[in-house]
Structures are given as structure tokens and as C-alpha cells.
Scaffold this motif. Structure first.
Motif, mmCIF file in Angstrom:
data_model
loop_
_atom_site.group_PDB
_atom_site.id
_atom_site.type_symbol
_atom_site.label_atom_id
_atom_site.label_comp_id
_atom_site.label_asym_id
_atom_site.label_seq_id
_atom_site.Cartn_x
_atom_site.Cartn_y
_atom_site.Cartn_z
ATOM 1 N N THR A 83 34.641 -34.818 -19.760
ATOM 2 C CA THR A 83 33.819 -35.675 -20.619
ATOM 3 C C THR A 83 33.472 -36.989 -19.915
ATOM 4 O O THR A 83 32.360 -37.503 -20.050
ATOM 5 C CB THR A 83 34.553 -35.962 -21.950
ATOM 6 O OG1 THR A 83 35.069 -34.731 -22.464
ATOM 7 C CG2 THR A 83 33.611 -36.569 -22.968
ATOM 8 N N GLU A 127 29.634 -37.867 -19.528
ATOM 9 C CA GLU A 127 29.149 -39.071 -20.207
ATOM 10 C C GLU A 127 29.069 -40.281 -19.267
ATOM 11 O O GLU A 127 28.860 -41.409 -19.713
ATOM 12 C CB GLU A 127 30.054 -39.395 -21.404
ATOM 13 C CG GLU A 127 30.037 -38.322 -22.476
ATOM 14 C CD GLU A 127 28.641 -38.143 -23.061
ATOM 15 O OE1 GLU A 127 27.919 -39.143 -23.194
ATOM 16 O OE2 GLU A 127 28.263 -36.988 -23.357
ATOM 17 N N PHE A 161 28.814 -30.363 -28.277
ATOM 18 C CA PHE A 161 30.073 -31.052 -27.987
ATOM 19 C C PHE A 161 31.209 -30.500 -28.848
ATOM 20 O O PHE A 161 31.057 -30.312 -30.046
ATOM 21 C CB PHE A 161 29.930 -32.543 -28.297
ATOM 22 C CG PHE A 161 29.024 -33.274 -27.354
ATOM 23 C CD1 PHE A 161 29.543 -33.929 -26.245
ATOM 24 C CD2 PHE A 161 27.650 -33.308 -27.578
ATOM 25 C CE1 PHE A 161 28.706 -34.612 -25.373
ATOM 26 C CE2 PHE A 161 26.815 -33.990 -26.703
ATOM 27 C CZ PHE A 161 27.337 -34.640 -25.609
ATOM 28 N N GLU A 202 35.873 -33.336 -27.050
ATOM 29 C CA GLU A 202 34.946 -34.107 -26.207
ATOM 30 C C GLU A 202 34.391 -35.308 -26.975
ATOM 31 O O GLU A 202 34.272 -36.411 -26.433
ATOM 32 C CB GLU A 202 33.787 -33.223 -25.757
ATOM 33 C CG GLU A 202 34.197 -32.133 -24.782
ATOM 34 C CD GLU A 202 33.050 -31.171 -24.484
ATOM 35 O OE1 GLU A 202 33.053 -30.575 -23.420
ATOM 36 O OE2 GLU A 202 32.151 -31.023 -25.343
ATOM 37 N N ARG A 203 34.046 -35.052 -28.249
ATOM 38 C CA ARG A 203 33.548 -36.169 -29.070
ATOM 39 C C ARG A 203 34.590 -37.276 -29.143
ATOM 40 O O ARG A 203 34.277 -38.460 -29.040
ATOM 41 C CB ARG A 203 33.231 -35.688 -30.490
ATOM 42 C CG ARG A 203 32.102 -34.677 -30.588
ATOM 43 C CD ARG A 203 31.512 -34.610 -31.975
ATOM 44 N NE ARG A 203 32.473 -34.355 -33.038
ATOM 45 C CZ ARG A 203 32.750 -33.131 -33.528
ATOM 46 N NH1 ARG A 203 32.136 -32.058 -33.040
ATOM 47 N NH2 ARG A 203 33.621 -32.993 -34.500
ATOM 48 N N TYR A 224 34.796 -39.387 -25.996
ATOM 49 C CA TYR A 224 33.674 -40.321 -25.903
ATOM 50 C C TYR A 224 33.793 -41.460 -26.927
ATOM 51 O O TYR A 224 33.621 -42.631 -26.589
ATOM 52 C CB TYR A 224 32.342 -39.587 -26.114
ATOM 53 C CG TYR A 224 31.166 -40.535 -26.017
ATOM 54 C CD1 TYR A 224 30.693 -40.932 -24.770
ATOM 55 C CD2 TYR A 224 30.574 -41.062 -27.152
ATOM 56 C CE1 TYR A 224 29.641 -41.820 -24.663
ATOM 57 C CE2 TYR A 224 29.527 -41.963 -27.063
ATOM 58 C CZ TYR A 224 29.061 -42.336 -25.810
ATOM 59 O OH TYR A 224 28.030 -43.228 -25.709
ATOM 60 N N PHE A 251 25.696 -36.788 -31.089
ATOM 61 C CA PHE A 251 26.327 -35.471 -31.028
ATOM 62 C C PHE A 251 25.585 -34.413 -31.849
ATOM 63 O O PHE A 251 25.974 -33.248 -31.824
ATOM 64 C CB PHE A 251 27.787 -35.564 -31.489
ATOM 65 C CG PHE A 251 28.640 -36.433 -30.604
ATOM 66 C CD1 PHE A 251 28.789 -36.116 -29.260
ATOM 67 C CD2 PHE A 251 29.288 -37.548 -31.109
ATOM 68 C CE1 PHE A 251 29.566 -36.903 -28.432
ATOM 69 C CE2 PHE A 251 30.078 -38.340 -30.284
ATOM 70 C CZ PHE A 251 30.214 -38.019 -28.944
#
Lengths: 275, 275
Positions: free
Chosen positions: A50, A54, B3, B7-8, B11, B33
Motif C-alpha cells: 500500500t 499510494e 481496495f 489497504e484502506r 492509507y 476508495f
């Protein structure tokens, strides 16, 4: 206490972000969460992927008994380009021009959220250099140097131009200010920089480069190796600049104090980023 | 791009940590997302719970159309107490005593990882105050002020003691240095601080408090309200201190230059933390 994967990931992300350029043993997380090494490795892999996707930074994994993970902040070309454009736009404001051809920049170096971005940009350029310290000159370089050093996890060393230094014995040198041609003095406390250090020099503004040359001479006295020089703003007007090898974020030119006009354009630092 | 929750969470954790004291609209994450608001809210809840459990900070959720989440760094009592103990131990080293009863602290204020912790501690004390800026005095206060301001997401305003200020028109005041009884001048560029600001004053060392009193007088000229004063080290020797209401991290006393001895103990700042 039992931790879910999502909780582990929140903690590990937060821990790595606040410990940049530092080898964190995998066992630290294994012990903290009472979880098998294989699960922790999977967590790290998710964070790593990630961070790349990102464009947050990089994570390097080292195998073996003393193995672990090292997080490095990294800025990618697109973000660097956007940041430089934002800086140009900010600095282009007409009211910034001050007598003597200086630019008002206190708000720029006084805004941590912006400065942290600038720090990340500068740090990215020197990410692969082996460095021991970030060196700067009081007063206005300090905030910038802190921002860079915080990303690189390095100490900041502040050279002063006055003699009110209450830091024990000092080394001082005289230098010729490139633009005013006056002789000035700069002072560094002996204890602040160990002999033979590898340093990155950072400052807010460079005209002829007299101060920076002074810093380099002072670094010689400390047997230090200068691995790089970066300034936030360079003045393009200067013909015979005292130093040649440096990067700048922004270039200032065509300063006309009478008409209160000047031009701000991107510096050469973007050359250090691959598109 | 699709995502996963993990992963979310990587971030969002990283985004919130780098945007402290800032209202981030939930829609920012929803759009990024392409995920339902309810899922994003669940993500936020996981991060929030872990931040509390792991004593990283607090997340406040605001409902409604303009709603969102605000992350604030927060240090809890245990960590604050450990940090102060660590500072005491570092500063107690005998070789730190300098002529004039000063302590060598350049390495402390020059180490970003330590300084960021100190910044978090100071920021926590004033977390609930409405503040517009962190004010400090050049040179040694700057790094400390940056660390605090970075956590609070506030601008830093630097007062200077020399007149080499290339920042446009300035306001200056004379003050009497409390310990040396000499008259000195401090200068602040008019543009750096808007009139009527609410400020937190931060400095590295306080003896009689002459400088800080000077800063407070200068703040009067800017019609600013001083919401707090914090110093890294206070010297306990002083009997008639010019200011009374301040917090310190560490107290220095029993300075005996002849025998090179002194005592370092915890300052009063821990009173601001609930156990």
C-alpha cells in the motif's frame, strides 16, 4: 490481549511512520502481538504494497536473525512537481518582495504542514546517501533543516552567525558574504558535530553562495564530508556563483525593486526525480 | 482500482497521522476508495479504537453533511512520565554544565526523534486550547517550537534578538534580561503574526524569565492573547521570577560551577496529565 489483523495494521503503520530510517526487528511486532512471525510478515507485506501503491514511501525487509523492516519516506515525481508548483505560486505573490531583493518567506518556513512536505522532497533526493547530520545556518534555515532531519531521522547541526553561543568551546571562521562583500563570522560549537561526519547542508536562500561556501570551509575544519547542498530558493541573477554543485527548489530572477516585479520558476531539484 | 479493508486502513491511518488537527471529510475517503460511507465509517472506528488502546491519539467524528474525522496526537501520562525521566537522565550528565550555569542542550533539541516526542508532550497540554500560532525566540527555541507546531498543525512565529531581519517592517521592544540585568532588544516582523492571535509561547531555557516577559510585552503590541508558556528547562535558583504561570519539563538546580555539579529533576508539566 488479542489483536485482529486490522488493529495490528493500524499500529504497525503508525509505528513505522514515526520511526523512519530505523531498522525495526520483526520480533518487536511478534512479541507485542503474540503472533506468529509468518502473520506479522504478511501484515508487513500489506503495508509495504500500500505504501508503494499510494506513494507514501518504501519498506525494506532484511532477513535473518537480526532481520527486520526499515521504512523510508519517499516522494515521487508527480507529488514533487506539484509541491514545487505550489511553492512557485505562493512565492510569486507581489507583496513578498522586500528591500534588498529579498523575498518574504517566514510564512512558508513557518507552516509545518507545508514544510514537512518540503522536507520529504529534499530527504528523497538524498535518501540513498549515507549521512550523519543535516547542517544549517541560523536563523531561517533551522525550520527547514528540522523538517529534512525528521524525515531522515538524523540530528540537526546549527551554525550561528553571532557569538552568543552558550554551547561550550567553538570553532569559527570568517567568510566573505558573496553579495555584500562584507567579512562575516560563523561559529559552530565543537560538541555538536563529531569529526569526520557526512553531512547534508540545507538553507533557505542562496544568492552568491558566500554563506554556503563559509559552511563548507567550516565543515573542513570538522573534517566533515559534504554529501549535498540544497536551498529552498536560489537567486538566478548571480553570475559568478561561488559554489556550483547544489539543488534548489525554486529560482528567483528578474528582480526589479522599482517596479516591484520578479519571476519565480522551478529549480533544478526535479532532475533528481525519475518520472 | 479495488481496495481491500486492510489497504484502506493503511492509507487512512497514514493520512490521518500526517494531517493532525484537521477536519478530513469522510467523503474524501469515500471518493478515494469508491466505497460506501458505512464501510469507511467502520474503518474509521477500527483506527479510532486502536489509537486509544495503543495511546497514539484521539479521533473525533463529526456527523452531518460537512462531517468528517479529526485526528489529534495525544500523549498519555505514562509515556509523558517516561519521557521526562529520560530527559532528566540525559541532562544530568556532568559534562553538560557550561560556564555561566548554562546546560549544553544542542544535541537534545537537535535530535528530531526525541524532539518530536517532546513536541507531542507539550502539544497535549494545550490540545483543548484554541490557538493560532506557536511563538518562540531565536535561536534555540526554533526547533522545539517546530516540533510542537507540527503536532498542533499551527504556524511558527520566530522572534529575533538581532536586527538582521529581512522580513519587512518590524515591531521591536527593549527588555531587561532577568539574570544579566542588561537591556536587550527583540524584534518581530509585522507580517508574521496577525493582530489578535491566540498564541502558545515555547522556549528552551528559562532563568529569571526576562526573555519570556519580553515576549509577552511584544505580544501585547500585536494584541495577541498568550494562552500558555512552556519551557524545556527552567532554572530553579531564581527567587523573584518575572513570570509565574508556566509549565516546564525539567528543573535545574544546585548549580555549582566550581565542583561541576548540578541537579536535574522533573518540572511541573506532569500535573497537566491525568494518571
Amino acid at each position: 490481549m488479542k489483536f485482529k489483523r486490522s488493529e495490528r495494521i493500524v499500529y504497525m503503520t503508525s509505528y513505522l511512520l514515526s520511526h523512519p530510517n530505523e531498522l525495526v526487528p520483526l520480533t518487536y511486532f511478534v512479541d507485542k502481538f503474540g503472533q506468529a512471525k509468518s502473520s506479522i510478515s504478511e501484515d508487513v507485506q500489506i503495508i509495504k504494497d500500500t505504501f508503494i501503491k499510494e506513494e507514501i514511501g518504501t519498506i525494506t525487509t532484511t532477513a535473518g536473525a537480526s532481520g527486520g523492516v526499515t521504512f523510508k519516506h519517499k516522494m515521487f515525481y508527480k507529488e514533487a512537481d506539484q509541491l514545487i508548483s505550489q511553492l512557485c505560486e505562493m512565492l510569486q505573490e507581489k507583496e513578498r518582495l522586500l528591500p534588498g531583493g529579498y523575498l518574504f518567506m517566514s510564512d512558508v518556513v513557518g507552516t509545518p504542514s507545508l514544510l514537512n512536505q518540503v522536507g520529504k522532497l529534499i530527504a528523497t533526493m538524498y535518501m540513498d546517501e549515507e549521512l550523519d547530520a543535516v547542517v544549517t545556518i541560523a536563523t531561517k534555515g533551522i525550520s527547514l533543516a528540522n523538517a529534512v532531519a525528521s524525515i531522515l531521522n538524523l540530528p540537526v547541526v546549527v551554525i550561528r552567525k553571532d557569538n552568543k553561543v552558550t554551547e561550550g568551546s567553538t570553532v569559527s571562521i570568517n567568510y566573505v558574504s558573496g553579495s555584500s562583500r562584507k567579512i562575516e563570522t560563523m561559529v559552530l560549537s565543537k560538541r555538536t558535530l563529531p569529526e569526520g561526519s557526512k553531512v547534508l547542508i540545507v538553507d533557505d536562500f542562496m544568492r552568491a553562495g558566500g554563506s554556503i561556501t563559509g559552511v563548507m570551509n567550516l565543515m573542513n575544519e570538522f573534517k566533515a564530508t559534504v554529501k549535498g547542498v540544497t536551498v529552498l530558493v536560489e537567486s538566478k541573477e548571480v553570475k559568478n556563483r561561488l559554489i556550483q554543485d547544489y539543488t534548489s527548489l525554486v529560482k528567483l530572477s528578474d528582480v526589479d525593486e522599482y517596479n516591484q516585479s520578479f519571476t519565480v520558476e522551478k529549480g533544478n531539484c526535479l532532475e533528481k526525480f525519475s518520472k
